[in-house]
Design a protein around this motif. Structure first.
Motif, PDB file in Angstrom:
ATOM      1  N   TYR A 111     -10.782   2.625  23.164  1.00  0.00           N
ATOM      2  CA  TYR A 111      -9.801   2.109  24.120  1.00  0.00           C
ATOM      3  C   TYR A 111     -10.527   1.292  25.184  1.00  0.00           C
ATOM      4  O   TYR A 111     -11.585   1.690  25.675  1.00  0.00           O
ATOM      5  N   LYS A 139     -10.023   6.315  18.146  1.00  0.00           N
ATOM      6  CA  LYS A 139      -9.794   4.933  18.552  1.00  0.00           C
ATOM      7  C   LYS A 139     -10.653   4.618  19.764  1.00  0.00           C
ATOM      8  O   LYS A 139     -10.839   5.464  20.657  1.00  0.00           O
ATOM      9  N   THR A 176      -7.184  -1.662  21.585  1.00  0.00           N
ATOM     10  CA  THR A 176      -7.744  -0.491  20.919  1.00  0.00           C
ATOM     11  C   THR A 176      -8.302  -0.915  19.567  1.00  0.00           C
ATOM     12  O   THR A 176      -7.856  -1.909  18.977  1.00  0.00           O
TER      13      THR A 176
END
Length: 879
Positions: A875, A873, A532
């Protein structure tokens, strides 16, 4: 409604399955099962049978679900017991390949296992004592006699670790409780009857790794062992069950799946028995539950007459019918209408009960005819405002549907989309209506969708639970020791089970039954990303994967402040650069690995390290409306950019090519420009918002314009191109707003093809998703995804989204397989579809609608999902 936790029953069953793994393999001779079964006590809670060999060890090697259920400590102890005893050199010749029964028994406030191991030859107690002495080098062996039987205690030297065993009838019986073991030899203890034994033996599947049998009447007893409080509406349904259940395990790495037969014969006072002669139906009410639902139970009927007559008999047996009849009589006296002929037919064949994460309770009932209901519902209800009503008469729902609605005496209700939603407080219904308006449904979550893919779509009774949502209620109802285990994330893994369900489907007096438990997975639900990266704001484009140096690739992402980040395939940031505006369309990487990028006001050509090439960036004289198209006409590469109503042209060194901007089009150019060469003519093709198609040559001269009749409506989708060997067999496709595609030839008249029905908000793409020689028409409209063949206009898949899907589909190539298309829904769920129209394994996954799916580096044949979630974030998930 409180005290409704049926999860304790499900967990208990899973514990049995977990323990089985340590001791056996596939059943090979069902007749052997009955030998040990006849010595087990009548009050046995559950049983399984298997052969003692090591095949299952291979199948379930490192099977994480078992450790999660029984705990790390218990798992280690059982493995040691198996290795030191069952697989010992001395005992193996007697028990290898022989049948083992593992049964569970109540002992005070706990559940104790008993092992019954058949041996291949007769043994006397002296021989057995010698064997146990030889294998028990790590144990202190203590022989003793009771009930006229020689017992052996194998003490490990740790408190409560003594294993007691005895031999009789060519069977070794063993348990950690000598009281439980003693029941085998106590003639005053009633044993399992012949009919039950026959049921277990007849329904054992030889081709399954594990089989599980239990007595239905013991389910309520198991619940009482685990729970500290009284039953609520769910568990009341199992309190009067009789008969037995036989399940066989379907192996899946990230789920428990058991399927088999449940016999409720003799359960005359059981509500569930009313469904034994129904046939399974598609259940839809789960799609209308709010997102914060912790658990629900859904019922459906196929034969209304038999259900209602059976319910009446049940209410009479339960001495409830007189009370219910008084309410019905009051209704009929006041309204002069028949309950049976007017009121009851207003409801359809499906009803459900749901508990929310705050322990509020909802009832849902499908309405048979909305118009008929609208004409009659005021006869039994009165308005309380805000589209909410209350029943004037008590127990009407109890009279119609029985036990699930017993607690709704005079409930409030509201109507949404042909569904009556009931509750005992108006505030619950107001909250529901708000969830409904915002389309915040349980059915839109990743957990629910992945679980729905496991279980049957047709059933008569479905119980569904999400332990995370119901955690507080579970802990409130479990006894302290079990609650402690449930919370212990180091030794146990209960928190890693996303969802559980139990299903019953009527089968001519018995039931087909199933248990499902969805466990965490590295690829399911976004369980475990490869890496991430935290960004400051939302990404505004899908991620792009580009070549770094011919041996390695990199991932390029632009966030909301227009900063572009470059990441290596393992998530390390390589560089970042601030661009003047949002990147339009697709970056194009040239043979020298430089990258052409267009924003509204500038043209960039950057190296893979993010730095500008000489002569770049270039300010655009007109506002760009989409990204660039690169041509190679006459062995000269050019950059063509749509700029609202004109085309800009540049050489690769950033020099502007004059002439194009003088030939304006009638409206906004949609998306990218298409290029092709047919014969001696080089074509640049543009589609406009007024449904015109322009054919230019490479110097900007208009060769042809084709205006299409769309009844004065503008269009909004990209054009599609089929380039053959000549103009007569080459076409451009344009989608209108009413379900048709125009086929526009390079020469001749256009043709209109009717495909379906959609509006101005529909998305049209012309892409290869079927894996054939031709591209396909992909339509996303009205939350429905369709794929049509461009060759004959036939539809080869359709998918209906429950939630809103108002984002354009994305298309990706993946290694070794056909192309896939992805759709991001409005509630941040990512779907991926293959050529068969099925949602791909591991999807949907939570994430924003801008994402990438495919390979991310040379030498790595895996596909990856790169997406962002609401925590900003990025991913990366490996598939």
């Amino acid at each position: 409604m409180k005290k409704t936790i049926i999860i304790t029953i499900l967990l208990f069953i899973a514990v049995i399955a977990a323990t089985i793994y340590l001791f056996g393999d596939f059943n090979k001779n069902n007749k052997q099962d009955s030998k040990a079964l006849q010595y087990l006590p009548e009050n046995t809670l559950a049983i399984t049978s298997f052969a003692n060999n090591e095949t299952v060890d291979t199948i379930f090697k490192d099977y994480e679900l078992f450790k999660a259920i029984i705990g790390q400590g218990n798992f280690s102890n059982l493995e040691r017991l198996k290795t030191e005893l069952l697989q010992s050199e001395q005992l193996t010749p007697f028990v290898a390949g022989q049948q083992i029964l593992l049964s569970f028994h109540q002992e005070k406030d706990q559940i104790t296992p008993l092992y019954s191991v058949q041996v291949g030859q007769s043994l006397d107690n002296n021989t057995l004592a010698t064997l146990i002495g030889q294998i028990g080098k790590n144990y202190k062996v203590q022989p003793f006699d009771t009930l006229g039987q020689r017992f052996f205690g194998l003490n490990k030297g740790i408190k409560d670790s003594t294993l007691y065993c005895a031999y009789s009838h060519e069977i070794i019986f063993a348990s950690y409780s000598k009281q439980v073991l003693a029941q085998i030899f106590d003639k005053n203890v009633k044993k399992i009857n012949t009919k039950q034994i026959e049921f277990f033996v007849n329904h054992n599947n030889k081709n399954t790794p594990l089989s599980l049998y239990f007595f239905n009447e013991q389910l309520a007893q198991v619940a009482r062992i685990l729970m500290k409080s009284k039953f609520g509406n769910y568990l009341n349904l199992i309190d009067s069950l009789k008969g037995q259940t036989s399940w066989n395990m379907n192996f899946k790495q990230d789920a428990f799946i058991f399927k088999g037969v449940t016999d409720l014969t003799g359960s005359k006072n059981s509500y569930l028995q009313l469904f034994a002669n129904q046939t399974a139906q598609v259940q839809a009410l789960g799609n209308y539950l709010p997102k914060n639902t912790a658990s629900y139970i859904d019922f459906s009927i196929s034969d209304e007459h038999s259900f209602r007559s059976g319910l009446k008999e049940l209410l009479i047996q339960q001495k409830e019918y007189d009370r219910v009849s008084k309410s019905i009589k009051n209704l009929e006296d006041d309204t002069k209408v028949s309950f049976d002929s007017v009121i009851a037919p207003l409801f359809n064949d499906e009803f459900a009960l749901a508990e929310l994460d705050n322990q509020d309770v909802l009832g849902l009932i499908s309405i048979s005819d909305s118009s008929l209901f609208a004409n009659n519902f005021k006869k039994f209800s009165s308005s309380v405002g805000d589209s909410i009503y209350q029943f004037k008469y008590s127990q009407l729902l109890y009279a119609s549907f029985g036990e699930p609605f017993k607690s709704f005496t005079r409930p409030y209700f509201t109507i949404v989309d042909g569904i009556m939603v009931v509750a005992n407080r108006t505030g619950i219904l107001r909250d529901y209506r708000e969830s409904f308006r915002e389309k915040q449904f349980l059915s839109g979550t990743a957990i629910f969708k992945n679980h729905a893919a496991l279980q049957n779509s047709r059933s008569n009774v479905t119980f569904y639970l999400e332990p995370k949502a119901g955690k507080s209620n579970i802990l409130d109802n479990l006894k302290s020791d079990y609650a402690k285990n449930f919370k212990d994330e180091e030794q146990f893994g209960f928190q890693n089970f996303y969802s559980w369900s139990y299903q019953l489907s009527g089968n001519q007096g018995t039931f087909s039954s199933s248990l499902y438990a969805l466990y965490k997975s590295d690829t399911r639900l976004g369980g475990k990303p490869e890496w991430t990266v935290q960004l400051e704001s939302r990404i505004i484009n899908k991620p792009w994967v580009l070549d770094q140096d011919g041996k390695n690739k990199f991932i390029m992402i632009q966030e909301q402040d227009h900063t572009v980040h470059a990441f290596s395939p393992d998530g390390k940031e390589l560089w970042q650069n601030l661009f003047q505006g949002e990147i339009l369309g697709e970056p194009i990487q040239l043979q020298d690995l430089s990258i052409i990028i267009v924003t509204k006001i500038r043209l960039y050509r950057i190296r893979p390290d993010g730095k500008n090439m000489n002569g770049f960036s270039v300010e655009l004289p007109s506002t760009a409306s989409y990204g660039a198209t690169i041509s190679n006409f006459n062995k000269e590469q050019r950059i063509y950019i749509p700029a609202t109503d004109r085309i800009l042209a540049y050489s690769l060194d950033g020099k502007r090519i004059e002439g194009f901007e003088n030939n304006t089009v009638d409206s906004r150019i949609l998306f990218d420009l298409k290029i092709t060469t047919l014969g001696q003519t080089n074509y640049i093709i543009a589609g406009t918002s007024t449904a015109s198609v322009y054919f230019f040559n490479e110097n900007g001269k208009i060769i042809r314009k084709q205006s299409l009749d769309t009844d004065g409506e503008s269009v909004r989708n990209p054009i599609g191109l089929v380039a053959a060997s000549d103009e007569k067999n080459s076409f451009v496709y344009v989608a209108d707003n009413k379900g048709s595609i125009f086929k526009v030839p390079f020469e001749g008249e256009s043709k209109k093809i009717k495909l379906g029905s959609w509006g101005k908000d529909a998305f049209f793409n012309f892409e290869d998703i079927s894996g054939g020689a031709d591209r396909d028409f992909i339509i996303l409209a009205n939350n429905k995804l369709n794929a049509y063949s461009s060759r004959d206009s036939s539809s080869y898949f359709e998918y209906k989204f429950i939630e809103d899907a108002s984002n354009r589909p994305l298309f990706f190539k993946r290694i070794g397989k056909s192309d896939v298309l992805g759709v991001g829904t409005d509630n941040r769920m990512i779907y991926l579809f293959g050529s068969d129209g099925l949602v791909q394994d591991g999807f949907p996954i939570e994430g924003f609608s801008k994402f990438y799916y495919g390979p991310i580096n040379y030498g790595d044949n895996a596909n990856y999902l790169i997406c962002m979630k609401k925590d900003f974030k990025v991913y990366a998930y490996k598939f």
